[in-house]
Design a protein around this motif. Structure first.
Motif, PDB file in Angstrom:
ATOM      1  N   ARG A  48     -40.963  28.743   6.747  1.00 27.30           N
ATOM      2  CA  ARG A  48     -40.197  27.499   6.680  1.00 27.30           C
ATOM      3  C   ARG A  48     -39.800  27.177   5.239  1.00 27.30           C
ATOM      4  O   ARG A  48     -38.679  26.718   4.984  1.00 27.30           O
ATOM      5  N   ILE A  49     -40.702  27.431   4.298  1.00 29.31           N
ATOM      6  CA  ILE A  49     -40.376  27.197   2.891  1.00 29.31           C
ATOM      7  C   ILE A  49     -39.223  28.098   2.465  1.00 29.31           C
ATOM      8  O   ILE A  49     -38.295  27.669   1.760  1.00 29.31           O
ATOM      9  N   TYR A  50     -39.266  29.357   2.893  1.00 29.15           N
ATOM     10  CA  TYR A  50     -38.196  30.299   2.538  1.00 29.15           C
ATOM     11  C   TYR A  50     -36.859  29.844   3.129  1.00 29.15           C
ATOM     12  O   TYR A  50     -35.817  29.877   2.445  1.00 29.15           O
ATOM     13  N   GLU A  51     -36.874  29.406   4.390  1.00 24.54           N
ATOM     14  CA  GLU A  51     -35.638  28.938   5.014  1.00 24.54           C
ATOM     15  C   GLU A  51     -35.079  27.712   4.294  1.00 24.54           C
ATOM     16  O   GLU A  51     -33.870  27.612   4.055  1.00 24.54           O
ATOM     17  N   LEU A  52     -35.964  26.783   3.958  1.00 28.69           N
ATOM     18  CA  LEU A  52     -35.534  25.590   3.225  1.00 28.69           C
ATOM     19  C   LEU A  52     -34.988  25.952   1.846  1.00 28.69           C
ATOM     20  O   LEU A  52     -34.004  25.363   1.389  1.00 28.69           O
ATOM     21  N   SER A  53     -35.618  26.916   1.198  1.00 30.78           N
ATOM     22  CA  SER A  53     -35.149  27.340  -0.127  1.00 30.78           C
ATOM     23  C   SER A  53     -33.724  27.886  -0.046  1.00 30.78           C
ATOM     24  O   SER A  53     -32.887  27.603  -0.916  1.00 30.78           O
ATOM     25  N   ARG A  54     -33.434  28.646   0.996  1.00 29.57           N
ATOM     26  CA  ARG A  54     -32.080  29.180   1.169  1.00 29.57           C
ATOM     27  C   ARG A  54     -31.083  28.047   1.364  1.00 29.57           C
ATOM     28  O   ARG A  54     -29.962  28.093   0.827  1.00 29.57           O
ATOM     29  N   GLU A  55     -31.461  27.029   2.134  1.00 32.60           N
ATOM     30  CA  GLU A  55     -30.565  25.900   2.356  1.00 32.60           C
ATOM     31  C   GLU A  55     -30.325  25.122   1.068  1.00 32.60           C
ATOM     32  O   GLU A  55     -29.193  24.725   0.775  1.00 32.60           O
ATOM     33  N   VAL A  56     -31.388  24.927   0.305  1.00 32.56           N
ATOM     34  CA  VAL A  56     -31.255  24.200  -0.956  1.00 32.56           C
ATOM     35  C   VAL A  56     -30.382  24.986  -1.933  1.00 32.56           C
ATOM     36  O   VAL A  56     -29.532  24.408  -2.627  1.00 32.56           O
TER      37      VAL A  56
ATOM     38  N   GLY B 268     -32.105  14.469   4.420  1.00 31.10           N
ATOM     39  CA  GLY B 268     -32.682  15.381   5.408  1.00 31.10           C
ATOM     40  C   GLY B 268     -33.551  16.444   4.759  1.00 31.10           C
ATOM     41  O   GLY B 268     -34.647  16.755   5.246  1.00 31.10           O
ATOM     42  N   LEU B 269     -33.083  16.996   3.651  1.00 28.85           N
ATOM     43  CA  LEU B 269     -33.872  18.003   2.937  1.00 28.85           C
ATOM     44  C   LEU B 269     -35.161  17.408   2.383  1.00 28.85           C
ATOM     45  O   LEU B 269     -36.224  18.044   2.416  1.00 28.85           O
ATOM     46  N   GLU B 270     -35.071  16.171   1.905  1.00 29.98           N
ATOM     47  CA  GLU B 270     -36.270  15.515   1.373  1.00 29.98           C
ATOM     48  C   GLU B 270     -37.323  15.325   2.461  1.00 29.98           C
ATOM     49  O   GLU B 270     -38.516  15.554   2.230  1.00 29.98           O
ATOM     50  N   ASN B 271     -36.882  14.930   3.659  1.00 30.71           N
ATOM     51  CA  ASN B 271     -37.822  14.784   4.778  1.00 30.71           C
ATOM     52  C   ASN B 271     -38.457  16.122   5.142  1.00 30.71           C
ATOM     53  O   ASN B 271     -39.665  16.193   5.435  1.00 30.71           O
ATOM     54  N   ASP B 272     -37.652  17.176   5.145  1.00 27.79           N
ATOM     55  CA  ASP B 272     -38.183  18.507   5.474  1.00 27.79           C
ATOM     56  C   ASP B 272     -39.228  18.954   4.451  1.00 27.79           C
ATOM     57  O   ASP B 272     -40.249  19.560   4.812  1.00 27.79           O
ATOM     58  N   ILE B 273     -38.977  18.646   3.175  1.00 28.72           N
ATOM     59  CA  ILE B 273     -39.930  19.034   2.129  1.00 28.72           C
ATOM     60  C   ILE B 273     -41.221  18.246   2.276  1.00 28.72           C
ATOM     61  O   ILE B 273     -42.324  18.780   2.068  1.00 28.72           O
ATOM     62  N   ASP B 274     -41.113  16.960   2.652  1.00 29.01           N
ATOM     63  CA  ASP B 274     -42.323  16.166   2.893  1.00 29.01           C
ATOM     64  C   ASP B 274     -43.154  16.773   4.026  1.00 29.01           C
ATOM     65  O   ASP B 274     -44.394  16.806   3.955  1.00 29.01           O
ATOM     66  N   GLU B 275     -42.482  17.255   5.070  1.00 31.79           N
ATOM     67  CA  GLU B 275     -43.197  17.895   6.178  1.00 31.79           C
ATOM     68  C   GLU B 275     -43.879  19.179   5.717  1.00 31.79           C
ATOM     69  O   GLU B 275     -44.983  19.506   6.173  1.00 31.79           O
TER      70      GLU B 275
ATOM     71  N   GLU C  15     -32.713  20.605  12.354  1.00 30.47           N
ATOM     72  CA  GLU C  15     -33.200  20.443  10.980  1.00 30.47           C
ATOM     73  C   GLU C  15     -32.639  21.541  10.074  1.00 30.47           C
ATOM     74  O   GLU C  15     -33.377  22.287   9.425  1.00 30.47           O
ATOM     75  N   ARG C  16     -31.310  21.592  10.032  1.00 26.32           N
ATOM     76  CA  ARG C  16     -30.649  22.646   9.250  1.00 26.32           C
ATOM     77  C   ARG C  16     -29.404  22.075   8.580  1.00 26.32           C
ATOM     78  O   ARG C  16     -28.765  21.153   9.097  1.00 26.32           O
ATOM     79  N   VAL C  17     -29.058  22.629   7.422  1.00 25.03           N
ATOM     80  CA  VAL C  17     -27.869  22.215   6.684  1.00 25.03           C
ATOM     81  C   VAL C  17     -26.736  23.182   7.003  1.00 25.03           C
ATOM     82  O   VAL C  17     -26.909  24.401   6.941  1.00 25.03           O
ATOM     83  N   GLU C  18     -25.585  22.627   7.329  1.00 22.21           N
ATOM     84  CA  GLU C  18     -24.393  23.444   7.611  1.00 22.21           C
ATOM     85  C   GLU C  18     -23.388  23.236   6.484  1.00 22.21           C
ATOM     86  O   GLU C  18     -22.951  22.116   6.220  1.00 22.21           O
ATOM     87  N   ILE C  19     -23.025  24.329   5.821  1.00 20.36           N
ATOM     88  CA  ILE C  19     -22.057  24.284   4.720  1.00 20.36           C
ATOM     89  C   ILE C  19     -20.699  24.722   5.241  1.00 20.36           C
ATOM     90  O   ILE C  19     -20.564  25.782   5.860  1.00 20.36           O
ATOM     91  N   GLY C  20     -19.673  23.895   4.996  1.00 25.63           N
ATOM     92  CA  GLY C  20     -18.328  24.212   5.446  1.00 25.63           C
ATOM     93  C   GLY C  20     -17.429  24.601   4.276  1.00 25.63           C
ATOM     94  O   GLY C  20     -17.889  24.905   3.173  1.00 25.63           O
TER      95      GLY C  20
ATOM     96  N   ARG D 199     -35.425  22.323  -5.347  1.00 25.09           N
ATOM     97  CA  ARG D 199     -35.643  23.764  -5.508  1.00 25.09           C
ATOM     98  C   ARG D 199     -36.945  24.030  -6.263  1.00 25.09           C
ATOM     99  O   ARG D 199     -37.697  24.948  -5.913  1.00 25.09           O
ATOM    100  N   SER D 200     -37.205  23.212  -7.293  1.00 28.10           N
ATOM    101  CA  SER D 200     -38.447  23.368  -8.045  1.00 28.10           C
ATOM    102  C   SER D 200     -39.661  23.079  -7.158  1.00 28.10           C
ATOM    103  O   SER D 200     -40.663  23.810  -7.200  1.00 28.10           O
ATOM    104  N   LEU D 201     -39.566  22.028  -6.336  1.00 21.66           N
ATOM    105  CA  LEU D 201     -40.667  21.699  -5.429  1.00 21.66           C
ATOM    106  C   LEU D 201     -40.942  22.833  -4.447  1.00 21.66           C
ATOM    107  O   LEU D 201     -42.101  23.179  -4.177  1.00 21.66           O
ATOM    108  N   LEU D 202     -39.886  23.428  -3.929  1.00 23.11           N
ATOM    109  CA  LEU D 202     -40.057  24.512  -2.959  1.00 23.11           C
ATOM    110  C   LEU D 202     -40.625  25.766  -3.624  1.00 23.11           C
ATOM    111  O   LEU D 202     -41.423  26.486  -3.012  1.00 23.11           O
ATOM    112  N   ASP D 203     -40.207  26.034  -4.858  1.00 22.22           N
ATOM    113  CA  ASP D 203     -40.774  27.173  -5.589  1.00 22.22           C
ATOM    114  C   ASP D 203     -42.286  26.981  -5.778  1.00 22.22           C
ATOM    115  O   ASP D 203     -43.077  27.911  -5.583  1.00 22.22           O
ATOM    116  N   ASN D 204     -42.660  25.754  -6.148  1.00 27.51           N
ATOM    117  CA  ASN D 204     -44.090  25.462  -6.318  1.00 27.51           C
ATOM    118  C   ASN D 204     -44.831  25.538  -4.985  1.00 27.51           C
ATOM    119  O   ASN D 204     -45.971  26.014  -4.927  1.00 27.51           O
TER     120      ASN D 204
END
Length: 331
Positions: free
Chosen positions: A182-190, A160-167, A94-99, A242-247
């Motif tokens: 988990r919110i902090y980790e997701l925020s970094r990915e976003v 995938g990010l949307e599913n993670d935010i729902d969780e 459940e992670r985003v990989e940027i190339g 990003r706004s959802l995760l900040d909230n």
């Protein structure tokens, strides 16, 4: 050399698949066709060899060797240097990989340098080799197809990010102690996705709005406009994430503070009860301790009702203290 694929195209058709870059260069010049070379994680020496063979601008090569760059479009004479930051979503972790993907686009060649598993450039090549009319438009058509593939591959990342935010929303109200991490980790990915996607608006927009400047055939203008629409929708979604995760992070802090306050209140209530019972028990203990000292001259020691009186005093003191604490909600 980490050569993934190497071909020479004439009129949109693959005519040669050279084994060496020297042969590719010669065939391109002889046939007047277009070379499309795909490299995967070449080292500096290999990249410099490609640069020398195709006469790449040294400034472009320096940027490519430096690596770790934002998505961008730069023009050096008749050559374009494009940096893209493709992404993929890893379901197992459940992670985003940027190339990172570098493209060198010249009048008769395209060199792609891929530094990650995405995008799937074999899929792009297969598509283009089926669409001869599109491929016959030249190197800019290949650039368009790669941009289209990179943007398309962001769709599963967004899902995938949307599913993670729902969780995360479920965990917030479930009292999960790890939800803030988990919110902090997701925020970094976003944020990483936002940095990769946002510059694409400029890259694709420049190609679409200034086709003459970048030698983009008119047939590609509408196609680039479609890619730009997809980019803008992606930017809106990532911004919303990003706004959802900040909230969510603010709400997590608030809920944690509330739980801490509730715990503190509960502890205070327990402390008050313990203190009250200790005071109630202290009164008879004090009386009993005094009368247990066995002095000869003690009040009421020879009185027949002295002992019952002492017991009654203990009970009365206890009842009075209990009533006082009960009235003040300590018990």
């Amino acid at each position: 050399m980490t050569l993934v694929d190497n071909a020479v195209y004439v009129d949109g058709k693959r005519l040669h698949s050279p084994e060496t870059l020297e042969e590719t260069f010669d065939l391109t010049r002889e046939t007047g066709g277009m070379a499309w070379i795909g490299l995967y994680r070449p080292d500096d020496i290999e990249l410099l060899a490609v640069a020398e063979e195709f006469g790449l601008n040294l400034l472009i090569v320096e940027d490519a060797l430096a690596g770790h760059q934002r998505s961008k479009l730069e023009q050096y004479g008749d050559q374009l240097f494009v940096v893209l930051r493709p992404a993929r979503y890893l379901d197992d972790v459940e992670r985003v990989e940027i190339g990172e993907l570098h493209l060198f686009v010249g009048p008769n060649f395209v060199v792609t340098v891929r530094h990650a598993e995405s995008p799937d450039l074999a899929r792009v090549r297969t598509r283009m080799e089926r669409e001869h009319d599109l491929l016959s438009l030249g190197p800019q058509a290949v650039l368009y197809a790669i941009l289209d593939q990179v943007v398309d591959e962001y769709a599963p990342v967004s899902a995938g990010l949307e599913n993670d935010i729902d969780e995360i929303e479920d965990q917030l109200f479930g009292g999960d102690g790890e939800v803030s991490r988990r919110i902090y980790e997701l925020s970094r990915e976003v944020i990483g996705c936002q940095r990769a996607i946002s510059p694409l608006e400029t890259v694709v927009g420049e190609l679409q709005r200034n086709p003459e400047k970048y030698d983009v055939p008119p047939e590609l203008k509408d196609r680039l406009g479609d890619v730009l629409d997809h980019v803008l929708r992606l930017i809106d979604r990532i911004t919303a994430y990003r706004s959802l995760l900040d909230n969510a992070l603010s709400l997590s802090s608030t809920l944690a503070s509330n739980r801490l306050a509730e715990t503190s209140i509960a502890q205070n209530e327990q402390t008050k009860k313990i203190s009250a019972w200790a005071a109630i028990l202290f009164a008879p203990t004090l009386v009993g301790t005094v009368y247990g000292m066995n002095f000869k001259n003690m009040p009421e020691l020879d009185w027949p009702l002295g002992y019952p009186m002492a017991l009654a005093l203990m009970v009365v003191l206890g009842i009075l203290l209990y009533a006082a604490f009960k009235r003040n909600n300590w018990l």
